[in-house]
Write an enzyme that holds these catalytic residues in place. Sequence first.
Site, PDB file in Angstrom:
ATOM      1  N   HIS A 154      29.236 -11.364  78.275  1.00  0.00           N
ATOM      2  CA  HIS A 154      28.472 -10.676  77.232  1.00  0.00           C
ATOM      3  C   HIS A 154      26.979 -11.009  77.313  1.00  0.00           C
ATOM      4  O   HIS A 154      26.158 -10.327  76.703  1.00  0.00           O
ATOM      5  CB  HIS A 154      29.030 -11.071  75.863  1.00  0.00           C
ATOM      6  CG  HIS A 154      29.007  -9.987  74.834  1.00  0.00           C
ATOM      7  ND1 HIS A 154      29.046  -8.637  75.118  1.00  0.00           N
ATOM      8  CD2 HIS A 154      28.962 -10.053  73.477  1.00  0.00           C
ATOM      9  CE1 HIS A 154      29.027  -7.937  74.002  1.00  0.00           C
ATOM     10  NE2 HIS A 154      28.968  -8.769  72.989  1.00  0.00           N
ATOM     11  N   ASN A 198      25.222  -8.563  67.697  1.00  0.00           N
ATOM     12  CA  ASN A 198      25.479  -7.502  66.727  1.00  0.00           C
ATOM     13  C   ASN A 198      24.297  -7.182  65.817  1.00  0.00           C
ATOM     14  O   ASN A 198      24.348  -6.207  65.074  1.00  0.00           O
ATOM     15  CB  ASN A 198      26.703  -7.840  65.882  1.00  0.00           C
ATOM     16  CG  ASN A 198      27.960  -7.902  66.714  1.00  0.00           C
ATOM     17  OD1 ASN A 198      27.969  -7.556  67.894  1.00  0.00           O
ATOM     18  ND2 ASN A 198      29.033  -8.360  66.112  1.00  0.00           N
ATOM     19  N   ASP A 212      25.699  -5.778  78.915  1.00  0.00           N
ATOM     20  CA  ASP A 212      26.919  -5.814  79.702  1.00  0.00           C
ATOM     21  C   ASP A 212      27.681  -4.520  79.452  1.00  0.00           C
ATOM     22  O   ASP A 212      27.464  -3.864  78.432  1.00  0.00           O
ATOM     23  CB  ASP A 212      27.768  -7.020  79.292  1.00  0.00           C
ATOM     24  CG  ASP A 212      28.161  -6.962  77.814  1.00  0.00           C
ATOM     25  OD1 ASP A 212      27.256  -7.011  76.966  1.00  0.00           O
ATOM     26  OD2 ASP A 212      29.364  -6.860  77.510  1.00  0.00           O
ATOM     27  N   ASN A 266      28.385  -3.166  70.463  1.00  0.00           N
ATOM     28  CA  ASN A 266      27.838  -3.448  69.135  1.00  0.00           C
ATOM     29  C   ASN A 266      26.339  -3.723  69.146  1.00  0.00           C
ATOM     30  O   ASN A 266      25.647  -3.417  68.172  1.00  0.00           O
ATOM     31  CB  ASN A 266      28.587  -4.613  68.492  1.00  0.00           C
ATOM     32  CG  ASN A 266      30.005  -4.235  68.133  1.00  0.00           C
ATOM     33  OD1 ASN A 266      30.302  -3.079  67.865  1.00  0.00           O
ATOM     34  ND2 ASN A 266      30.895  -5.205  68.150  1.00  0.00           N
TER      35      ASN A 266
END
Length: 186
Positions: A20, A66, A91, A112
């Site tokens: 991530h 997020n 990613d 997100n």
Amino acid sequence: MKFLIAGLGNIGPEYMLTRHNAGFMVVDRLAAQYGFSFSLNRLAYTAEWRHKGKVIHLIKPTTYMNLSGRAVSLYLKQLGIPAENLLVITDDKDLPFGKLRLKPKGSPGGHNGLRNIDEVLGTQEYARLRFGIGNDFSKGRQVDFVLGQFPEDEMVVLPQHLDRAGDAVISFCTSGLQHTMNFFNQ
């Protein structure tokens, strides 16, 4: 001409080499190669880099993935950079490991970080460079996969994929979006 490059990821040592954090890894690799460094500032680690007559501002939001839109919006406004000179690096589990996909705009596609940037900026009209992390996970294990570290065989070749992504960032800033898409999208 000024650009804002936002590498997305999560702060903290537990996330450092996770899939991530591919966006963080790309901008960190550029910093290591070209000798600039990041400093902690409001909502992000920031760096300024001058390359071939361009002023390139890079950020790694400290808001966690997020809420990335807060940092992106702040620095676009503070630096007076138009959205067309923004490149967000993320990613992407829907691309094979190491594959790059540059797009001029689009939906968040389940990401997100991109979703939050879209909401805060009120637009999807900004470039995004997606770095493939693959999708070798079983049903219900997506979070573990995305927040997991690259396996040893991928770690061996990860630097060359990060270098190619860094080259795409440089091309975006110096040669433009269309040329960069033609060259780096496979």
